[in-house]
Design a protein around this motif. Structure first.
Motif, PDB file in Angstrom:
ATOM      1  N   ASN A 474       0.874  -1.175   0.000  1.00 14.75           N
ATOM      2  CA  ASN A 474       0.000   0.000   0.000  1.00 14.75           C
ATOM      3  C   ASN A 474       0.908   1.222   0.000  1.00 14.75           C
ATOM      4  O   ASN A 474       1.966   1.208   0.643  1.00 14.75           O
ATOM      5  CB  ASN A 474      -0.863   0.015   1.261  1.00 14.75           C
ATOM      6  N   ILE A 537      -1.854  -2.246   5.979  1.00 15.57           N
ATOM      7  CA  ILE A 537      -2.663  -1.010   5.862  1.00 15.57           C
ATOM      8  C   ILE A 537      -2.612  -0.203   7.157  1.00 15.57           C
ATOM      9  O   ILE A 537      -2.590   1.034   7.122  1.00 15.57           O
ATOM     10  CB  ILE A 537      -4.140  -1.349   5.512  1.00 15.57           C
ATOM     11  N   SER A 541      -2.049   3.773   7.752  1.00 13.97           N
ATOM     12  CA  SER A 541      -3.082   4.559   8.433  1.00 13.97           C
ATOM     13  C   SER A 541      -2.480   5.373   9.580  1.00 13.97           C
ATOM     14  O   SER A 541      -2.785   6.565   9.736  1.00 13.97           O
ATOM     15  CB  SER A 541      -4.165   3.614   8.969  1.00 13.97           C
ATOM     16  N   TYR A 562      -3.264   8.145  -1.524  1.00  9.77           N
ATOM     17  CA  TYR A 562      -2.954   6.777  -1.111  1.00  9.77           C
ATOM     18  C   TYR A 562      -3.494   5.766  -2.105  1.00  9.77           C
ATOM     19  O   TYR A 562      -4.542   5.969  -2.719  1.00  9.77           O
ATOM     20  CB  TYR A 562      -3.435   6.481   0.309  1.00  9.77           C
ATOM     21  N   ILE A 564      -4.406   1.796  -2.138  1.00 12.67           N
ATOM     22  CA  ILE A 564      -4.601   0.629  -1.271  1.00 12.67           C
ATOM     23  C   ILE A 564      -4.656  -0.642  -2.119  1.00 12.67           C
ATOM     24  O   ILE A 564      -5.410  -0.714  -3.093  1.00 12.67           O
ATOM     25  CB  ILE A 564      -5.893   0.791  -0.430  1.00 12.67           C
ATOM     26  N   LYS A 648      -8.968  -0.840   6.781  1.00  9.78           N
ATOM     27  CA  LYS A 648      -9.265  -1.230   5.395  1.00  9.78           C
ATOM     28  C   LYS A 648     -10.441  -0.414   4.861  1.00  9.78           C
ATOM     29  O   LYS A 648     -10.409   0.109   3.740  1.00  9.78           O
ATOM     30  CB  LYS A 648      -9.582  -2.729   5.329  1.00  9.78           C
ATOM     31  N   PHE A 651     -10.127   3.746   4.549  1.00 11.76           N
ATOM     32  CA  PHE A 651      -9.600   4.291   3.290  1.00 11.76           C
ATOM     33  C   PHE A 651     -10.653   4.282   2.179  1.00 11.76           C
ATOM     34  O   PHE A 651     -10.516   4.974   1.184  1.00 11.76           O
ATOM     35  CB  PHE A 651      -8.355   3.514   2.855  1.00 11.76           C
TER      36      PHE A 651
END
Length: 682
Positions: A474, A537, A541, A562, A564, A648, A651
């Motif tokens: 990520n 992740i 974060s 970002y 992901i 998760k 985002f």
């Protein structure tokens, strides 16, 4: 004879006569002595004494006459020194300097702290090869003022020594010891570095502070003498394959600051002489303690022992009298009307390091006098883990975390004569703040020192030399009107083991590994841009939240992008799976122990039990010990999976906190496929 330099700036040389120390010379106090080395003309006995204090180098003859005073004018205090003939190699925290006949020759500014400096023997390799041991797990080999090559080592190197005292057979063999207790040998040739052997710290002993080579076993081959910061002294001999084998070890109560082999106390019997943190100089001898003797000899030995006891007794009485005098003097001076408050000063030797093996922090506190108690206070949630070596009694106070940010208040009451205390702490990533230790020694009047340690947002990450680029990553990209130094200071705030000073150059890349989960992080940044990649992740974060908060404090606008990678979530869950499965099984086994023991008492034997249950009973003590050592381990893993689930969907702009109870239900009846399906379906 033995020469010692101390924290009061005193250089003392003494010999032993009939078991008594006889002073040869002693200098007046001055600045704290950081290093003491012997030197002299190459290929002659090294009998000149050189000391480093502050930014000055002083030289003494073996009779105590000062022949050199050289002010280097370095802006930092000298931390390490090596002497080779008329060449002087010095390092301060970040600066390396080479002088020849006290004239400046070469200079190098390191990107990370320099812990030690050494030079391969010029008379054998016929060239100057200085080597710096740097905190970022690298040995830097220099040529003049430039780095010729960088050698990666398994931990932050704290000490360097020439193998056999002369560089081994080739003159190119170099020993290193690390702060996490590993020991290794490297051959530095003109073209490359060859790793010859490495000893892992499987017994979880302390970091290595000093190394010497001396044939203490008497087999004609020099042995390896090692001193550690937990007071352990070790002797390694070499087998036929030239691999080191541990032959002897001895535990002292304080960290070993220096170690040397030689003949000091009695002719014909070699000794290992060590100095410890509070100022003791101790000899470990090869002389047999119990001698074979006839009746006449026995009387002689008894008489010797009686004389020794009476001289020690009179020395003790003299010291007690001296202490009484000083105490009275102090009482009078403190009670007089002109008295200024005289708070006794004491120094604390502390170390706060992350252990890769169990993802916990070790806090080691050492004082030159006995510790009375240590109060630990934290404004972030942390767990205190059991330490086997710790004999202190711990008591916890209740905390009101809502009103005054106290998450932990614990007091360690030490037993008499404890000068060293070791604690183990486990933090939670994403929760950051300060841990404070209030150290109170057994001295009058009561006085206390406070030491502070930062718990960083990504506190369980450790620097590494390389990462696996094939993992699903990520990406977090920051752009804005910020300088290279500003972004570097934010990275220092977030992550451990990053040098305080911004590295040279316009761009830098650091690699990290999470010691708890084995996930990884790559950070690359320059002026106006920072790119952070991780297969977890939750790491991305935490970075996003902390970096945007730091930028807001400085009123800097950040553009945050970002990317992901959905596959990374499944990948992280697979990394957590073996740890979670193991902890669930351990908890299940521990729950069964009492019931199985009751059955065993009732039935009189265990023959009727299935092998699995019999095995649990046999290992009961070991299982309970392990479970006790890992408090809240299962909750920690549950917390990580919950954070992963929330992050998760965060985002994606979705709040899934209402689904957390359902997630916990799935975890209670854990099945890996069911968990992955839940993550996908939600």
């Amino acid at each position: 004879q033995v020469v010692v330099g101390d924290h009061d700036g005193v250089v003392m040389c003494f010999g032993m006569k009939k078991g008594e120390a006889v002073t040869v010379f002693k200098t007046l106090p001055g600045q704290k002595i950081a290093r003491l080395e012997l030197g002299g003309v190459l290929n002659t006995p090294q009998e000149k004494i050189f000391i480093a204090a502050g930014s000055e180098i002083r030289g003494f003859t073996k009779r105590g006459k000062q022949f050199l005073s050289f002010e280097t004018n370095l802006t930092e205090s000298i931390k390490a020194m090596h002497i080779s003939g008329s060449d002087l190699f010095l390092s301060a925290s970040y600066i390396y300097n080479h002088y020849c006949d006290c004239k400046d020759q070469h200079y190098y500014l390191s990107g990370d702290k320099i812990n030690d400096v050494i030079c391969l023997p010029v008379e054998r390799v016929l060239r100057e090869v200085p080597v710096l041991a740097c905190q970022d797990r690298v040995l830097r080999v220099l040529q003049g003022s430039d780095v010729m090559c960088e050698i990666e080592v398994p931990g932050p190197p704290t000490v360097l020594a020439l193998h056999n005292g002369n560089g081994g057979d080739s003159g190119e063999d170099l020993l290193f010891g690390t702060s996490d207790g590993k020991l290794g040998l490297i051959q530095i040739t003109t073209s490359k570095a060859i790793h010859k052997w490495e000893i892992q710290n499987e017994k979880k002993r302390g970091g290595i502070l000093c190394i010497d080579s001396f044939d203490i076993v008497g087999d004609g081959v020099k042995d390896l003498l090692v001193g550690r910061d937990d007071g352990m002294v070790e002797v390694y001999s070499f087998d036929n394959a030239n691999e080191p084998v541990l032959r002897f070890d001895q535990t002292l109560s304080e960290s070993v600051t220096s170690i040397q082999g030689g003949c000091v106390g009695k002719d014909g019997y070699d000794e290992i002489v060590v100095s410890t943190y509070s100022g003791w100089v101790t000899g470990l001898t090869t002389e047999p303690v119990h001698k074979e003797s006839g009746p006449g000899e026995e009387l002689k030995i008894n008489q010797e022992m009686q004389n020794k006891i009476s001289s020690l007794r009179s020395e003790l009485e003299h010291l007690q009298y001296k202490v009484l005098q000083e105490r009275e003097k102090y009482q009078q001076s403190s009670q007089s009307s002109k008295a200024k408050s005289a708070v006794p000063s004491f120094s604390v030797n502390d170390k706060f390091t992350l252990n890769k093996d169990d993802a916990s922090y070790s806090l080691i506190l050492e004082v030159q006098t006995a510790i009375d108690n240590v109060l630990i206070q934290s404004d972030v949630p942390i767990d205190l883990l059991d330490v086997d070596k710790n004999s202190a009694v711990v008591s916890f106070s209740s905390c009101d975390s809502e009103s005054n940010d106290n998450f932990l208040l614990a007091t360690y009451r030490c037993q008499a004569n404890t000068t060293r205390l070791e604690l183990k702490i486990r933090s939670i990533e994403g929760q950051y703040g300060t841990l404070q230790a209030y150290v109170t020694p057994r001295i009058q009047p009561k006085t206390c020192q406070v030491r502070q340690y930062l718990i960083k947002p990504l506190s369980l990450h450790q620097r590494t030399h390389f990462i696996d680029h094939d993992r699903p990553m990520n990406t977090l990209t920051l752009t804005g009107q910020f300088s290279f130094a500003e972004l570097h200071s934010w990275v220092v705030f977030c992550l451990p083991e990053v040098p305080e000073k911004p590295p040279a150059g316009e761009c830098v890349t650091f690699y990290f590994q999470n010691t708890f989960l084995d996930t990884q992080l790559e950070s690359t940044y320059r002026k106006g841009e920072g790119v952070f990649k991780s297969d977890n992740i939750s790491t991305i974060s935490i970075l996003k939240d902390v970096l945007s908060k730091e930028a807001t404090k400085r009123k800097i606008n950040l553009n945050i992008l970002y990317e992901i990678n959905e596959v990374s979530v499944k990948h992280t869950l697979k990394l957590i799976h073996p740890k979670l499965e193991y902890q669930l099984l351990l908890a299940k086994k521990v729950q069964l122990i009492d019931a199985l023991k009751e059955l065993q008492v009732h039935e009189g034997n265990t023959n009727f039990l299935i092998p699995e249950y019999r095995c649990i009973l046999e290992e009961a003590d070991h299982l309970q010990e392990e479970y006790k050592k890992q408090p809240a381990h299962l909750e920690r893993l549950y917390g990580m999976i919950t954070d992963l689930f929330i992050d998760k969907f965060k985002f994606k702009g979705t709040n899934v906190k209402t689904k957390v109870p359902l997630l916990l239900e799935i975890l209670d009846s854990y099945d890996q496929n069911a968990l992955i399906a839940f993550f996908d379906a939600a």
